[in-house]
Enzyme design. Structure first.
Site, PDB file in Angstrom:
ATOM      1  N   LYS A   1       1.380  13.846   4.723  1.00 38.84           N
ATOM      2  CA  LYS A   1       0.831  13.938   3.364  1.00 38.84           C
ATOM      3  C   LYS A   1      -0.601  14.462   3.366  1.00 38.84           C
ATOM      4  O   LYS A   1      -0.991  15.189   2.446  1.00 38.84           O
ATOM      5  CB  LYS A   1       0.901  12.584   2.666  1.00 38.84           C
ATOM      6  CG  LYS A   1       0.069  11.493   3.278  1.00 38.84           C
ATOM      7  CD  LYS A   1       0.209  10.197   2.497  1.00 38.84           C
ATOM      8  CE  LYS A   1      -0.633   9.096   3.118  1.00 38.84           C
ATOM      9  NZ  LYS A   1      -2.050   9.455   3.211  1.00 38.84           N
ATOM     10  N   THR A   2      -1.385  14.109   4.388  1.00 43.05           N
ATOM     11  CA  THR A   2      -2.747  14.645   4.459  1.00 43.05           C
ATOM     12  C   THR A   2      -2.713  16.162   4.628  1.00 43.05           C
ATOM     13  O   THR A   2      -3.539  16.889   4.075  1.00 43.05           O
ATOM     14  CB  THR A   2      -3.517  14.005   5.625  1.00 43.05           C
ATOM     15  OG1 THR A   2      -3.523  12.581   5.452  1.00 43.05           O
ATOM     16  CG2 THR A   2      -4.949  14.504   5.668  1.00 43.05           C
TER      17      THR A   2
ATOM     18  N   ASP B   1      -5.191  11.341  -3.173  1.00 44.70           N
ATOM     19  CA  ASP B   1      -4.463  10.856  -1.996  1.00 44.70           C
ATOM     20  C   ASP B   1      -4.195   9.355  -2.136  1.00 44.70           C
ATOM     21  O   ASP B   1      -4.895   8.650  -2.867  1.00 44.70           O
ATOM     22  CB  ASP B   1      -5.317  11.120  -0.748  1.00 44.70           C
ATOM     23  CG  ASP B   1      -4.568  10.836   0.539  1.00 44.70           C
ATOM     24  OD1 ASP B   1      -3.332  10.727   0.502  1.00 44.70           O
ATOM     25  OD2 ASP B   1      -5.237  10.722   1.589  1.00 44.70           O
ATOM     26  N   GLU B   2      -3.187   8.837  -1.431  1.00 43.73           N
ATOM     27  CA  GLU B   2      -2.853   7.407  -1.429  1.00 43.73           C
ATOM     28  C   GLU B   2      -2.778   6.865  -2.857  1.00 43.73           C
ATOM     29  O   GLU B   2      -3.314   5.796  -3.176  1.00 43.73           O
ATOM     30  CB  GLU B   2      -3.891   6.609  -0.621  1.00 43.73           C
ATOM     31  CG  GLU B   2      -4.032   7.028   0.818  1.00 43.73           C
ATOM     32  CD  GLU B   2      -2.907   6.528   1.716  1.00 43.73           C
ATOM     33  OE1 GLU B   2      -1.917   6.002   1.176  1.00 43.73           O
ATOM     34  OE2 GLU B   2      -3.024   6.667   2.938  1.00 43.73           O
TER      35      GLU B   2
ATOM     36  N   GLN C   1       4.720   2.048   0.392  1.00 39.29           N
ATOM     37  CA  GLN C   1       3.583   1.606   1.191  1.00 39.29           C
ATOM     38  C   GLN C   1       2.482   1.009   0.324  1.00 39.29           C
ATOM     39  O   GLN C   1       1.324   0.930   0.742  1.00 39.29           O
ATOM     40  CB  GLN C   1       3.035   2.758   2.032  1.00 39.29           C
ATOM     41  CG  GLN C   1       4.025   3.271   3.069  1.00 39.29           C
ATOM     42  CD  GLN C   1       3.406   4.251   4.046  1.00 39.29           C
ATOM     43  OE1 GLN C   1       2.577   3.896   4.881  1.00 39.29           O
ATOM     44  NE2 GLN C   1       3.804   5.499   3.941  1.00 39.29           N
TER      45      GLN C   1
ATOM     46  N   ARG D   1       5.524   2.205  11.722  1.00 43.34           N
ATOM     47  CA  ARG D   1       4.410   2.503  12.643  1.00 43.34           C
ATOM     48  C   ARG D   1       4.952   2.970  13.992  1.00 43.34           C
ATOM     49  O   ARG D   1       4.218   3.521  14.813  1.00 43.34           O
ATOM     50  CB  ARG D   1       3.537   1.269  12.886  1.00 43.34           C
ATOM     51  CG  ARG D   1       2.824   0.665  11.682  1.00 43.34           C
ATOM     52  CD  ARG D   1       2.095   1.665  10.849  1.00 43.34           C
ATOM     53  NE  ARG D   1       2.929   2.141   9.761  1.00 43.34           N
ATOM     54  CZ  ARG D   1       2.673   3.224   9.037  1.00 43.34           C
ATOM     55  NH1 ARG D   1       1.621   3.969   9.318  1.00 43.34           N
ATOM     56  NH2 ARG D   1       3.478   3.599   8.055  1.00 43.34           N
TER      57      ARG D   1
END
Length: 742
Positions: free
Chosen positions: A31-32, A219-220, A250, A595
């Site tokens: 996503k970044t 973002d986020e 998330q 993770r």
């Protein structure tokens, strides 16, 4: 077009979107990369850099984003606006703050500055900060400010729920606000609140800032709170093209005001916005992704996504069980040692729900000689509440321990302030005696309130010291936690911070019980705790990381061990009263599972030590285990005869457990504890001795497959303790239980 050639089809579509868009980007999907390439692509298409605003949540992420954009479009002259919400608000208020009465030269108070102001307020009020730390009072102050409450509303709400900490915060609130105003300062909450007030109330300023930005990227987005979202809407207006990137699965920060439904709200507030999904995962194997997706699919109101892995390798998710918490830690560390011998460069993480769970894993790593780093909290024996109780224990042995006395003399608060302690120190220095001797003298020399408080403390310590040599370490620590009022002072506070601290106190008692079983005395236990504390150090290059699930967000590891998969531990007991809280626990499980890059191991213990009694309490398996499809998970054998394992499970005894589709783990009548099946039917005996039966797999007509973990008595009344994968641990009378060999 070379920029777009670096992207997969889903990423490319998100980068090129020309209208308001929600980009649902799952874990490990880059996503970044989407955000940085979108900004770079817009610049390459002729959009002025200064007309682009990109907002993220950390300064580190903002710095990395700027560097990536600069590398992608080095020919760009000016730079886009890239920063956190707070840094953007500071720039906005520096320019237009005077329009709402905020000077351009305002100071920004950081965490330490804010804590200092609260500390000053406590001193002005004559309150002792040992009861509630200045840092802990900032949370209710922040909550009140974000909800527009004044001190009176804070008091009313605190009284309604009997929250002593919030009541004290209300007393501090007016001083805190006045002190910041006098200093011309804003705290982090003020930056956001005042910027929103400026945009909401000032037509001129709002029009100017809206006209500045043609494109906004956030973002986020699943982590934004109400005020941050309002700022995005105020800045966007009707003309800006807004792109928000996030993953509803998330969203794990509801206690900060985050709302997983924010992505749905965006679609309602921006008509015509489309949903794009970035679903190619570059981190985990497909098995891990499918297992995590199956768990989080039990949540409601999701936009949903289907992640596809690029990483090969189809090892199943592993379920590893142990008889108790010590055995769980020994089993996990044994497996980590095996992995690191095969793959010395691999990264390994032990993930747990709450900080107190780290203690047995820290100790197991030390015994095994594994270098580790602890993230998201202090080493267990360095935590304040642990050190406090150990200081009390040191005083039982030697009341002339000045350091221990100074630590606990007013913890919990008992009316002995710092001035009194300083006068005791002065008297001790003058007469060349210990602090305790000075306290004894002062408690006898006067009849005022301070002397009475000193006398009460003296009587408490003398009463606790009586016969300490004849008491077991755990018994003494349990008594210290109770009679001093320390544990009660923590449990009275209905806040996560204090719940965790109380859990650490109880875990210390469990550690002492384990020390007793190893033949340790109170002195040797205290020595070991002190040496562990002194020797513990942070090693950024350690191959093993111990970390809470919340702290693990954004990280990734080759091998992940997600431990403590039991009801009331994970999901946490606090989540049981609310469906929304339970869904957040499930999202937290999803974060933990994703993770892992190569292998994922889930572990649970059949028993956990209970603070209230020396015996261990049977646990129920986490409902999240039942939500992983049978085809994706295998039960693996624990190492036999491992230290602390309590029972040696053979591979045959640890075969795939019964994974029936019915999961009644949350039913009132289906909980861990003693259960006797009293149907008057005689079943054939299984035979064998306790030694040969423990670890044997059996089938029950109601509870399915289980493992015998204990055998009591003999003859017709022989009783088995059986651990069932879906129904917890049951105690059954053999002649009524209808158990069958497997």
């Amino acid at each position: 077009m070379s920029l777009l050639d670096d992207l997969n089809p889903g990423q490319r579509k998100a980068v090129e979107a020309a209208k308001p868009v929600v980009v649902v980007a799952g874990a490990g999907t880059g996503k970044t990369r989407v955000i940085t390439y979108r900004v770079a692509w817009l610049i390459s298409q002729g959009v002025r850099p200064e007309a682009i605003l990109a907002v993220t949540f950390t300064n580190k992420a903002a710095t990395e984003m700027k560097e990536r954009i600069r590398a992608l479009v080095p020919e760009a002259g000016a730079a886009p606006w890239v920063g956190t919400f707070h840094s953007f608000c500071a720039r906005l208020l520096r320019q237009d703050g005077p329009l709402i009465g905020i000077p351009r030269d305002f100071a920004i108070y950081d965490d330490e500055d804010q804590t200092s102001v609260v500390r000053q307020a406590l001193r002005r009020l004559g309150r002792d900060e040992r009861q509630f730390s200045p840092r802990s009072l900032r949370e209710p102050i922040s909550y009140a400010k974000n909800n527009g409450w004044d001190s009176e509303r804070m008091r009313m709400e605190a009284d309604r729920v009997f929250d002593k900490r919030a009541r004290l915060a209300a007393d501090v609130f007016d001083f805190y606000v006045a002190a910041l105003k006098q200093a011309g300062a804003l705290d982090f909450d003020d930056l956001l609140l005042e910027a929103v007030r400026l945009l909401r109330s000032g037509d001129e300023a709002r029009a100017r800032w809206r006209g500045r930005f043609e494109h906004i990227v956030v973002d986020e987005f699943q982590d934004v709170n109400e005020k941050q979202y309002e700022m995005v809407r105020l800045l966007a207006g009707e003309n800006s093209c807004v792109c928000v990137v996030g993953d509803e699965d998330q969203s794990i920060y509801s206690w900060r005001g985050a709302d997983p439904g924010i992505l749905q709200r965006f679609l309602e507030d921006f008509p015509g916005a489309e949903v794009l999904r970035v679903e190619t995962n570059y981190r985990s194997t497909q098995t891990i992704l499918d297992a995590a997706a199956a768990v989080v699919a039990h949540n409601s109101g999701r936009l949903g996504k289907n992640l596809t892995a690029t990483r090969t390798g189809e090892q199943l998710v592993r379920l590893q069980e142990a008889i108790d918490g010590t055995g769980e830690a020994a089993t996990v560390v044994h497996e980590i040692g095996r992995l690191l011998r095969k793959e010395p460069e691999a990264s390994v993480a032990i993930l747990y729900r709450t900080n107190f769970q780290s203690r047995p894993f820290e100790e197991a790593c030390r015994r095994a000689g594994l270098v580790f780093r602890l993230v998201g909290g202090f080493s267990f024996y360095q935590r304040a509440e642990v050190k406090d109780l150990l200081a009390y224990a040191r005083m039982m042995i030697n009341p002339d321990d000045d350091v221990a006395l100074a630590r606990v003399i007013n913890t919990p608060v008992r009316g002995i302030g710092e001035k009194t302690v300083e006068s005791l120190r002065a008297a001790a220095a003058e007469d060349k005696i210990s602090l305790w001797a000075a306290l004894v003298a002062a408690s006898e020399a006067a009849s005022n309130r301070t002397a009475a408080a000193l006398a009460a403390f003296r009587q408490l310590i003398e009463g606790l010291r009586a016969g300490w040599e004849n008491r077991r370490p755990a018994e003494l620590l349990r008594e210290l936690a109770g009679r001093t009022g320390y544990l009660e002072s923590l449990e009275q506070q209905d806040r996560a911070e204090f719940t965790d601290r109380a859990s650490n106190v109880k875990e210390l008692v469990s550690a002492a019980e384990e020390a007793e079983e190893q033949g340790e005395t109170l002195l040797s236990f205290l020595d070991r705790a002190a040496l562990v504390s002194d020797a513990d150090s942070y090693d950024a290059h350690a191959p093993v990381t111990l970390i809470t699930l919340h702290s693990a967000k954004g990280l990734e590891f080759d091998h992940v061990f997600l431990v403590g998969m039991e009801e009331n531990l994970f999901p946490h007991a606090r989540s049981m009263a609310s469906e929304a809280a339970l869904e957040e626990e499930r999202r937290l499980c999803y974060v933990g599972m994703t993770r892992a890059r190569r292998t994922l191991t889930l572990t649970r213990a059949h028993y956990r030590r209970s603070y209230d009694r020396r015996s261990q309490t049977a646990t129920m398996p986490s409902r999240f285990l039942a939500e992983v499809p049978e085809k994706l998970m295998e039960t693996v054998a624990a190492p036999t005869g491992g230290e602390g394992s309590g029972v040696s499970f053979s591979p045959s005894a640890m075969r795939q457990p019964d994974r029936s589709t019915h999961w009644a783990g949350n039913q009132a009548g289906d909980r861990a504890g003693e259960t006797f099946d009293e149907a008057p039917r005689f079943a054939s005996r299984l035979g064998g001795t306790p030694k040969t039966l423990i670890g044997r797999k059996v089938r029950h007509p109601t509870f399915g497959l289980g493992t015998i973990v204990d055998v009591e008595s003999d003859g017709e009344d022989r009783r088995f303790t059986v651990s069932f994968a879906r129904h917890g641990t049951r105690k059954l009378i053999e002649r009524y239980a209808k158990l069958e060999r497997v």
